[in-house]
Design a protein around this motif. Structure first.
Motif, PDB file in Angstrom:
ATOM      1  N   ALA A 165     -66.103  66.261  29.296  1.00 21.37           N
ATOM      2  CA  ALA A 165     -66.518  66.848  30.566  1.00 21.37           C
ATOM      3  C   ALA A 165     -66.257  68.347  30.557  1.00 21.37           C
ATOM      4  O   ALA A 165     -67.097  69.137  30.969  1.00 21.37           O
ATOM      5  CB  ALA A 165     -65.755  66.188  31.710  1.00 21.37           C
ATOM      6  N   ASP A 166     -65.074  68.738  30.060  1.00 16.37           N
ATOM      7  CA  ASP A 166     -64.755  70.166  30.009  1.00 16.37           C
ATOM      8  C   ASP A 166     -65.759  70.904  29.145  1.00 16.37           C
ATOM      9  O   ASP A 166     -66.252  71.972  29.507  1.00 16.37           O
ATOM     10  CB  ASP A 166     -63.346  70.382  29.442  1.00 16.37           C
TER      11      ASP A 166
ATOM     12  N   VAL B 138     -59.096  57.183  25.766  1.00 14.70           N
ATOM     13  CA  VAL B 138     -60.498  57.256  26.189  1.00 14.70           C
ATOM     14  C   VAL B 138     -60.658  58.275  27.310  1.00 14.70           C
ATOM     15  O   VAL B 138     -61.568  59.096  27.293  1.00 14.70           O
ATOM     16  CB  VAL B 138     -60.985  55.867  26.663  1.00 14.70           C
ATOM     17  N   ASN B 139     -59.726  58.226  28.282  1.00 13.82           N
ATOM     18  CA  ASN B 139     -59.830  59.176  29.384  1.00 13.82           C
ATOM     19  C   ASN B 139     -59.698  60.607  28.911  1.00 13.82           C
ATOM     20  O   ASN B 139     -60.407  61.498  29.378  1.00 13.82           O
ATOM     21  CB  ASN B 139     -58.741  58.886  30.427  1.00 13.82           C
TER      22      ASN B 139
ATOM     23  N   ILE C 259     -63.339  59.811  37.128  1.00  9.13           N
ATOM     24  CA  ILE C 259     -63.672  58.468  36.656  1.00  9.13           C
ATOM     25  C   ILE C 259     -62.606  58.072  35.676  1.00  9.13           C
ATOM     26  O   ILE C 259     -62.348  58.754  34.700  1.00  9.13           O
ATOM     27  CB  ILE C 259     -65.033  58.443  35.929  1.00  9.13           C
ATOM     28  N   ILE C 260     -61.975  56.929  35.939  1.00 15.03           N
ATOM     29  CA  ILE C 260     -60.952  56.490  35.007  1.00 15.03           C
ATOM     30  C   ILE C 260     -61.547  55.351  34.201  1.00 15.03           C
ATOM     31  O   ILE C 260     -61.922  54.334  34.759  1.00 15.03           O
ATOM     32  CB  ILE C 260     -59.703  56.047  35.777  1.00 15.03           C
ATOM     33  N   ALA C 261     -61.610  55.547  32.904  1.00 17.39           N
ATOM     34  CA  ALA C 261     -62.296  54.578  32.043  1.00 17.39           C
ATOM     35  C   ALA C 261     -61.635  53.208  32.146  1.00 17.39           C
ATOM     36  O   ALA C 261     -60.421  53.117  32.165  1.00 17.39           O
ATOM     37  CB  ALA C 261     -62.288  55.061  30.619  1.00 17.39           C
TER      38      ALA C 261
ATOM     39  N   LYS D  67     -56.689  53.240  26.940  1.00 14.99           N
ATOM     40  CA  LYS D  67     -57.322  53.818  28.126  1.00 14.99           C
ATOM     41  C   LYS D  67     -57.033  55.298  28.223  1.00 14.99           C
ATOM     42  O   LYS D  67     -57.909  56.102  28.527  1.00 14.99           O
ATOM     43  CB  LYS D  67     -56.794  53.120  29.394  1.00 14.99           C
TER      44      LYS D  67
ATOM     45  N   LYS E  13     -62.867  61.585  27.398  1.00 10.64           N
ATOM     46  CA  LYS E  13     -63.860  61.776  28.454  1.00 10.64           C
ATOM     47  C   LYS E  13     -63.657  63.121  29.143  1.00 10.64           C
ATOM     48  O   LYS E  13     -64.604  63.869  29.365  1.00 10.64           O
ATOM     49  CB  LYS E  13     -63.738  60.625  29.466  1.00 10.64           C
ATOM     50  N   ASP E  14     -62.392  63.438  29.447  1.00  6.77           N
ATOM     51  CA  ASP E  14     -62.105  64.712  30.095  1.00  6.77           C
ATOM     52  C   ASP E  14     -62.491  65.875  29.208  1.00  6.77           C
ATOM     53  O   ASP E  14     -63.073  66.865  29.667  1.00  6.77           O
ATOM     54  CB  ASP E  14     -60.614  64.807  30.451  1.00  6.77           C
TER      55      ASP E  14
ATOM     56  N   ILE F  66     -66.491  63.768  37.121  1.00  8.46           N
ATOM     57  CA  ILE F  66     -66.391  63.077  35.833  1.00  8.46           C
ATOM     58  C   ILE F  66     -64.930  62.802  35.519  1.00  8.46           C
ATOM     59  O   ILE F  66     -64.564  61.719  35.074  1.00  8.46           O
ATOM     60  CB  ILE F  66     -67.021  63.911  34.694  1.00  8.46           C
ATOM     61  N   ASN F  67     -64.097  63.814  35.780  1.00  9.36           N
ATOM     62  CA  ASN F  67     -62.671  63.632  35.505  1.00  9.36           C
ATOM     63  C   ASN F  67     -62.074  62.506  36.307  1.00  9.36           C
ATOM     64  O   ASN F  67     -61.177  61.814  35.855  1.00  9.36           O
ATOM     65  CB  ASN F  67     -61.912  64.927  35.833  1.00  9.36           C
TER      66      ASN F  67
ATOM     67  N   PHE G  35     -68.999  71.219  30.872  1.00 11.22           N
ATOM     68  CA  PHE G  35     -68.892  72.238  31.902  1.00 11.22           C
ATOM     69  C   PHE G  35     -69.022  73.629  31.306  1.00 11.22           C
ATOM     70  O   PHE G  35     -69.779  74.469  31.810  1.00 11.22           O
ATOM     71  CB  PHE G  35     -67.563  72.116  32.652  1.00 11.22           C
TER      72      PHE G  35
ATOM     73  N   LEU H 209     -71.033  73.011  39.592  1.00 11.19           N
ATOM     74  CA  LEU H 209     -70.598  72.610  38.252  1.00 11.19           C
ATOM     75  C   LEU H 209     -69.167  72.083  38.293  1.00 11.19           C
ATOM     76  O   LEU H 209     -68.834  71.073  37.695  1.00 11.19           O
ATOM     77  CB  LEU H 209     -70.682  73.808  37.302  1.00 11.19           C
TER      78      LEU H 209
ATOM     79  N   ARG I 140     -67.775  68.454  37.223  1.00 13.82           N
ATOM     80  CA  ARG I 140     -66.695  68.224  36.264  1.00 13.82           C
ATOM     81  C   ARG I 140     -65.575  67.405  36.879  1.00 13.82           C
ATOM     82  O   ARG I 140     -65.056  66.465  36.276  1.00 13.82           O
ATOM     83  CB  ARG I 140     -66.138  69.578  35.794  1.00 13.82           C
TER      84      ARG I 140
ATOM     85  N   ALA J 125     -72.556  74.211  30.207  1.00 10.26           N
ATOM     86  CA  ALA J 125     -73.419  74.426  31.375  1.00 10.26           C
ATOM     87  C   ALA J 125     -73.180  75.811  31.949  1.00 10.26           C
ATOM     88  O   ALA J 125     -74.126  76.526  32.304  1.00 10.26           O
ATOM     89  CB  ALA J 125     -73.152  73.350  32.415  1.00 10.26           C
TER      90      ALA J 125
END
Lengths: 169, 180
Positions: free
Chosen positions: A135-136, A127-128, B178-180, A124, A131-132, B175-176, A139, B168, B172, A142
């Motif tokens: 996302a970074d 994965v997190n 959200i804990i998978a 986990k 994911k972070d 999204i952060n 960002f 933005l 971000r 974007a």
């Protein structure tokens, strides 16, 4: 003369026989009174003693037999008890060893579960993290895109939308 | 906060100006002075130099300001110089402005955008703000390209961020979170 006396002495005369008989009878009577009775008494006494001794011996034998049977009983019961103790101890030892084995099994299971939990958590976490990072990255991409100045008309629209929607100060 | 130095001076000046009915003039002059001091930091530093006598300092001040500002304000400057408090002027002027705005039911709002606001939008904004706050709005415009777009409003101690950058950031953050 001597010969006459000797032959007299050697011939059997009835008075002599009677005399002898009476002597014998008197002797017998005296003996009976003096000797036989006493001797019989002694013999009786002996007989009694012997009976007593035999009786005692029998008694002792009976006692011994009784003791022997008691002893046998005690011995067999002791044997039983010791067998019981041994079987109890064996049972206890068996239980204890079963206990130890099941404890060990449980502990092993616990360790496995914990390890699985750890692995899950690590997964986990990884994965997190990814994911972070994504996302970074999204960002910054974007931001870069937006940095190239938003179309002024769109910007106006944004600001106007804000002014329309602002509900409180 | 009534005890701080700038408050003491500002409140005193405010009272005097109120009595004299010269609040508006005083406010204007204070703003002007603040701008001058802002643009001439050496002047402020000079006022703090210990080797220059107070007389000298006051002479310099009167040379610059006498007859250019009201007597009240000029006297006030001299009082500050006497006590070596010239460097507190910005804070004093800020505090005076706070009280002045409060007295006149004015709300100062700074609007930060990437491009200057069109007049139409400016008016729309001030009207909306006035109706929301019930006060007279003084709009201060600021240009900052780092907000990327949209608008950021600051007033008093509050901030309303409707910039593109904030959006933005929020994306971000969500999204952060959200804990998978």
């Amino acid at each position: 003369m001597y010969l006459a006396k000797v032959t007299d002495f050697l011939t059997i005369q009835p008075e002599t026989i009677l005399g002898n008989l009476i002597n014998t009878l008197i002797l017998f009577l005296v003996l009976k009174f003096v000797l036989f009775d006493r001797v019989n008494k002694v013999i009786e006494a002996r007989k009694n003693d012997v009976s007593k001794i035999y009786a005692e011996a029998d008694q002792a034998n009976a006692n011994a037999k009784k003791l022997e049977s008691e002893y046998e009983e005690k011995l067999s019961s002791a044997k039983e008890k010791s067998a019981e103790i041994v079987s109890n101890a064996t049972k206890k030892a068996q239980m204890r060893s079963d206990e130890i084995i099941s404890d060990a099994k449980n502990e092993a299971k616990g360790i496995l579960e914990k390890a699985h939990g750890e692995i899950e958590r690590e997964k986990k976490r990884a994965v997190n993290q990814i994911k972070d990072e994504i996302a970074d990255m999204a960002f910054s991409v974007a931001s870069k895109v937006v940095e190239k100045e938003i179309d002024p008309a769109d910007n106006e629209k944004l600001i106007e939308e804000f002014i329309n929607n602002v509900g409180e100060l | 906060m009534a005890g701080t130095l700038e408050n003491v001076y500002a409140d005193a000046l405010f009272e005097i100006a109120e009595e004299e009915n010269s609040l508006d003039i005083t406010m204007d002059e204070l703003s002007g002075l603040a701008e001058i001091f802002d643009g001439n930091p050496e002047l402020v530093k000079l006022m703090d130099v210990p080797t220059v006598s107070i007389q000298e300092k006051k002479k310099i001040l009167s040379g610059i300001f006498e007859n250019k500002v009201s007597q009240t304000v000029f006297n006030f400057l001299n009082v500050l110089a006497d006590n070596g408090r010239i460097r507190y002027f910005p804070a004093i002027s800020r505090r005076f402005r706070e009280k002045y705005n409060d007295r006149n039911n004015i709300l100062e709002v700074t609007a930060c955008t990437t491009q200057p606001l069109s007049d139409r939008l400016k008016n729309k904004l001030t009207d909306k703000l006035a109706s929301l706050s019930g006060k007279k709005i003084v709009l201060i415009e600021k240009i900052d390209s780092s907000i990327m777009g949209g608008i950021v409003l600051s007033y008093g101690n509050s901030r309303l961020d409707a910039s593109v950058r904030m959006r933005l950031e929020n994306m971000r953050r969500s999204i952060n979170s959200i804990i998978a």
